[in-house]
Design an enzyme around this catalytic site. Sequence first.
Site, PDB file in Angstrom:
ATOM      1  N   GLY A   1      -2.784   2.291  -4.231  1.00  0.00           N
ATOM      2  CA  GLY A   1      -2.366   3.770  -4.144  1.00  0.00           C
ATOM      3  C   GLY A   1      -1.985   4.438  -2.985  1.00  0.00           C
TER       4      GLY A   1
ATOM      5  CB  VAL B   1      -0.966   0.195   1.472  1.00  0.00           C
ATOM      6  CG1 VAL B   1      -1.745   1.373   1.275  1.00  0.00           C
ATOM      7  CG2 VAL B   1      -1.770  -1.202   1.211  1.00  0.00           C
ATOM      8  CB  CYS B   2       1.296   4.348   0.524  1.00  0.00           C
ATOM      9  SG  CYS B   2       1.538   5.984   0.424  1.00  0.00           S
ATOM     10  CB  THR B   3       5.823   4.919  -0.389  1.00  0.00           C
ATOM     11  OG1 THR B   3       5.677   5.067   1.086  1.00  0.00           O
ATOM     12  CG2 THR B   3       5.536   6.267  -0.985  1.00  0.00           C
TER      13      THR B   3
END
Length: 284
Positions: A206, A156-158
């Site tokens: 994202g 998730v995310c970075t």
Amino acid sequence: MTMTRRQFAQRVASIAATVAVGERSAGATDHSVSDRAAAEALGHDMSSMPAHWIGKEQIAFLVYPRFTALDMVGPHHMLSGLMGATVHIVSKTRDPVKSDTGLVFMPSATFEDCRADLDIICVPGGTEGTLAAMQDEATIRFLKDRGSRARFVTSVCTGSLVLGAAGLLDGYRATSHWAAKPVLPVFGAMPSEGRVVRDRNRITGGGVTAGIDFGLSLVGQLRDRQYAEVAQLIAEYAPEPPFDAGTPARAPADVRALTDPMFVDFLKQAEAVGREAFAKSKFL
């Protein structure tokens, strides 16, 4: 399969009991027996539940100092509601892990004692903490090992930058936080649009809140749509944000002008750290 209203209500109540059991648990949560027993103890008829609603997945969330809590908590809420699944919170040691906002998490397993074969491994993101995780040999070695055998390798995310640093996104389509997507090619990954991007057994979410979508979509894949919809209803996940500025395309120009500079230094560091970590991971 056609259900009566009564059967559907029973299933909703059963999953509600499951979620309650999972939320009361600390550390690893093994739902293989307790979910059914808890629901039946509350008087819910489990006889009409489809057999495929009970699984046995082994799920691990990798946490590290200064990770972004919501990256993990959103999908953890959804995936810990999978009846029969066991959810682990894994870190280098069993010491408390503090997120980037000061929330503290207690790992239930270390790199050494985490089971070797996992169905799902998920990496949340962050900023400074993520850069440090990308450079930590023990973290990358653990992720390479478990990721090489996991049924689903996810982030998730970075967190996708950490997957990339471990060489797990080379040749795959992936996403990340919108600001970090330009770094993905450093790892041989192909940046793609979407809050949840799937490429074979790689599933990347994202930025931050997209972890809820990621977790819910995986629940639907591992069980079925109806199970996921019940989980969504129980969570009352029906987002209606008070402002329409949640993506670069929709945010006003003045908001972008204020926000974009916040990531300049991080992106420079992420690209430099990522190139070095990706090259180094080939020899770990």
